[in-house]
Scaffold this active site. Sequence first.
Site, PDB file in Angstrom:
ATOM      1  N   THR A 183       0.830  -1.204   0.000  1.00 51.68           N
ATOM      2  CA  THR A 183       0.000   0.000   0.000  1.00 51.68           C
ATOM      3  C   THR A 183       0.867   1.257   0.000  1.00 51.68           C
ATOM      4  O   THR A 183       1.752   1.418   0.829  1.00 51.68           O
ATOM      5  CB  THR A 183      -0.901   0.021   1.241  1.00 51.68           C
ATOM      6  N   MET A 301       1.093  -2.548   4.197  1.00 48.88           N
ATOM      7  CA  MET A 301       0.443  -3.163   5.354  1.00 48.88           C
ATOM      8  C   MET A 301       0.886  -4.612   5.483  1.00 48.88           C
ATOM      9  O   MET A 301       1.134  -5.283   4.490  1.00 48.88           O
ATOM     10  CB  MET A 301      -1.079  -3.098   5.177  1.00 48.88           C
TER      11      MET A 301
END
Length: 361
Positions: A183, A301
């Site tokens: 991400t 993440m």
Amino acid sequence: MGPVWTLSRESGRVTIAVLIVDDSAVVRQVLQQVLAIEKTIEVVGVASDPIFAMRQMGIRWPDVIILDVEMPRMDGITFLKKIMHERPTPVVICSTLTEQGASTTMDALSAGAVSIVTKPKVGLKQFLEDASSDLIQAVKTAARANLGNLVPAAEHLRPQAVRNNTKSMAQTTEHIVAIGTSTGGTQALEAVLTALPDATPGIVIVQHMPAQFTAMFAQRLNELAKIEVREARNGDRILPNQALIAPGGQHMSVVRSGAQYQVQIKDGPLVNRHKPSVDVLFKSVARCAGRNATGFILTGMGDDGARGLKLMRDAGAVTYAQDEASSVVFGMPKEAIAIDAATHVVSLKDVPRRILQIRSC
């Protein structure tokens, strides 16, 4: 900007307020049902297009927006840019797996969207129900994103991006660079690769991204960067002045053939819930390159890549983790730092300089 979560009126617990914007009534309904499974997520509104969405946002601004890209009256990209200009808010793009959709989704990521959830043209209801855990995780990740680090990185470099591929035709490379990210990685990789001159070591990259999108992403970076950037193919040599991006939906590893490094692309089970997996790449680099490699774990993440980076360091490689201040999501780098996998912790803006310190050939 970090997450701005709201308090549920019913229980006082912290919840993530979500607005769904999609012109399909089926998608809106299924997304509501899927997200209702997670008690920390509250769907506070649905809208069939951005015009209706803006009316609802005038009453209650959401923490996360799930956004389609192809809608009537106002397309998703225009709406996204408007949001990012007026009040930056985490956006998860829900896009169809088509070549045109991939191109539009790349525009959305470049404009500041946090991540992608793909939806097929047929079997949509079953697909979304099967992918419920991924949808929930995407929303939770978006809510934690530091939007201050989601800045289009290289628009100003387009006119100067003139590529010299003569050195990429070399027959060997003495050093390789392995990069893993998730991400926020699309913007991070754009910032890094467009800052490199045409005299760099060979680079291999895993960016968590669905199949169909990696080829378009690589093409976009290739247009911006001075080095060659493309989606990797099985058997490709790792050459100076070239970056190979693992194709979505397949694992990429590095193998050695004589004095040459090559990539191996193949299917396999998910590793750390991902395919491609950063750990798969990093572990192969540790095994076949050792001190002849440098590793970077960037924003993302989860913990994919942390153990692989530790193996690279144990094998003699110099390893880097992106710092929290410059990360969109400080998950993967944090996990790598926690197990002492990183030789150094650096800001994103320092990554190109660190790569250029490496002798390429």
